[in-house]
Design a protein around this motif. Structure first.
Motif, PDB file in Angstrom:
ATOM      1  N   SER A 147      -9.084   4.061  -0.100  1.00 24.42           N
ATOM      2  CA  SER A 147      -9.841   2.794   0.341  1.00 24.42           C
ATOM      3  C   SER A 147      -9.476   1.528  -1.017  1.00 24.42           C
ATOM      4  O   SER A 147      -9.621   0.377  -0.416  1.00 24.42           O
ATOM      5  CB  SER A 147     -11.207   3.081   0.483  1.00 24.42           C
ATOM      6  N   ALA A 148      -9.459   2.267  -2.101  1.00 26.70           N
ATOM      7  CA  ALA A 148      -9.425   1.256  -3.134  1.00 26.70           C
ATOM      8  C   ALA A 148      -8.002   0.316  -3.201  1.00 26.70           C
ATOM      9  O   ALA A 148      -7.946  -0.611  -3.215  1.00 26.70           O
ATOM     10  CB  ALA A 148      -9.506   2.085  -4.596  1.00 26.70           C
ATOM     11  N   PRO A 203      -5.666   6.036  -7.615  1.00 32.99           N
ATOM     12  CA  PRO A 203      -6.872   5.451  -6.881  1.00 32.99           C
ATOM     13  C   PRO A 203      -7.112   5.952  -5.532  1.00 32.99           C
ATOM     14  O   PRO A 203      -6.318   6.522  -4.919  1.00 32.99           O
ATOM     15  CB  PRO A 203      -6.809   3.943  -6.917  1.00 32.99           C
ATOM     16  N   THR A 204      -8.289   5.879  -4.965  1.00 32.05           N
ATOM     17  CA  THR A 204      -8.412   6.420  -3.656  1.00 32.05           C
ATOM     18  C   THR A 204      -7.709   5.515  -2.593  1.00 32.05           C
ATOM     19  O   THR A 204      -7.324   4.199  -2.973  1.00 32.05           O
ATOM     20  CB  THR A 204     -10.008   6.308  -3.446  1.00 32.05           C
ATOM     21  N   ARG A 237      -8.298  -1.970  -0.339  1.00 34.89           N
ATOM     22  CA  ARG A 237      -8.943  -3.163  -0.642  1.00 34.89           C
ATOM     23  C   ARG A 237      -8.002  -3.955  -1.515  1.00 34.89           C
ATOM     24  O   ARG A 237      -8.120  -5.318  -1.404  1.00 34.89           O
ATOM     25  CB  ARG A 237     -10.264  -2.856  -1.360  1.00 34.89           C
ATOM     26  N   ARG A 238      -7.422  -3.327  -2.415  1.00 36.39           N
ATOM     27  CA  ARG A 238      -6.443  -4.016  -3.429  1.00 36.39           C
ATOM     28  C   ARG A 238      -5.560  -5.175  -2.694  1.00 36.39           C
ATOM     29  O   ARG A 238      -5.348  -6.302  -3.270  1.00 36.39           O
ATOM     30  CB  ARG A 238      -5.876  -3.160  -4.366  1.00 36.39           C
ATOM     31  N   CYS A 258       0.877  -1.193  -0.019  1.00 38.04           N
ATOM     32  CA  CYS A 258       0.002  -0.038  -0.195  1.00 38.04           C
ATOM     33  C   CYS A 258       0.815   1.409   0.180  1.00 38.04           C
ATOM     34  O   CYS A 258       0.628   2.133  -0.717  1.00 38.04           O
ATOM     35  CB  CYS A 258      -1.042   0.239   1.177  1.00 38.04           C
TER      36      CYS A 258
END
Length: 317
Positions: free
Chosen positions: A279-280, A276-277, A283-284, A264
């Motif tokens: 949160s995205a 990307p956000t 999640r990834r 991350c």
């Protein structure tokens, strides 16, 4: 033309800072901690042959540390192969310790944190290639990094004299010859990684630990990744899995979280593309609870994910 960086004319009080900057220019950004109470001297000579960067370094005792923040400042992920020419060293990556003596090889990944300790004056040759050109999987690289490779027999015995000769003669090659040589070195490094990663399983603890680490790296984005799922995939009990990691300096759950946070952190620090956000990104890489991700990220890096992204956007490239 070779890049030559030396502390010879640098005042003693400025040598550590100068050497840190020199290694950032010649290798990758690292934090330098010289041995306390002793003078420090260092010299590094770097040449480029195509995509290959060759550095010949000699210096006094010190410790080098590559942190997630420093990784975020690097424009390119590299895989490095080092030859210990003189002295000893201890390289730590992903909880593995490679104890290096004269002539030993070691592979490490600059996209993941590591440290190298040199307890005495030493000499080493470092060969760096872009990770993308190797054509080997992240899992295979993860099986090999942070492990000492002997050169008394096998592929290491073939590779060591070639690399030693190449380091000594690097400045003499014309650009077209250097480009061709770099291609051969990439092939040799890919072969070295494949040779080490795909040796026949011997049932040993070390082999099982390497296999578990590679499995974790391959499945970081799977939110269901856990000690239980890893144990099932390796046909062992969870209890036995935890016993395997008793000597690794980190639990399986903590390793999963650390590798996810590193992924991350790298993605949030990247530039030059649609971002990307937060949160995205979370999640990834397997974080299903945004609040938990933010707490874990702050605990690891001292700032929130959004602050981390902002710091890297504000820092000059």
């Amino acid at each position: 033309m070779s890049l030559v960086l030396t502390t010879d004319a640098v005042p003693d009080r400025e040598k550590a800072a100068y050497w840190s900057d020199a290694l950032g220019r010649a290798l990758v950004p690292v934090a330098v901690t010289p041995r306390a109470g002793t003078p420090f001297d260092g010299r590094i000579v770097t040449d480029r042959l195509g995509c290959l960067r060759i550095s010949r370094m000699e210096a006094d005792a010190k410790r080098l540390t590559r942190t997630p923040a420093l990784i975020g400042r690097s424009p390119q992920d590299l895989v490095a192969v080092g030859i210990q020419v003189a002295g000893t060293a201890t390289l730590v990556q992903d909880g593995r310790r490679a104890e290096l003596g004269r002539g030993d090889l070691v592979v490490y990944d600059t996209a993941r944190p590591f440290s190298v300790s040199y307890p005495e004056r030493f000499a080493t040759h470092v060969f760096q290639v872009p990770r993308a050109v190797l054509g080997v999987s992240d899992g295979d690289i993860g099986l090999v990094t942070g492990t000492a490779i002997g050169t008394g027999h096998g592929f290491g015995a073939v590779l060591r004299p070639f690399l030693a000769t190449l380091a000594a003669s690097a400045p003499s090659y014309a650009p077209d010859v250097g480009q061709r040589l770099a291609g051969h070195v990439v092939d040799l490094f890919a072969t070295l990684i494949a040779d080490q990663a795909h040796r026949e399983p011997d049932g040993s603890r070390a082999h099982l630990v390497r296999s578990v680490r590679a499995h974790i790296d391959r499945h970081l984005g799977d939110a269901s990744l856990s000690p239980a799922s890893i144990a099932r995939a390796h046909h062992m009990s969870v209890r036995y899995l935890h016993r395997l990691f008793e000597g690794e300096g980190i639990t399986v759950s903590r390793l999963i979280q650390r590798r996810r946070l590193e992924a991350c952190g790298r993605e949030l620090a990247r530039r030059g593309r649609a971002t990307p956000t937060v949160s995205a990104v979370a999640r990834r890489w397997g974080f299903v609870n945004p609040a938990h991700f933010s707490r874990a990220f702050r605990a690891a890096y001292g700032v929130s994910p959004r602050e981390w992204r902002g710091l890297h956007l504000e820092t000059p490239a």
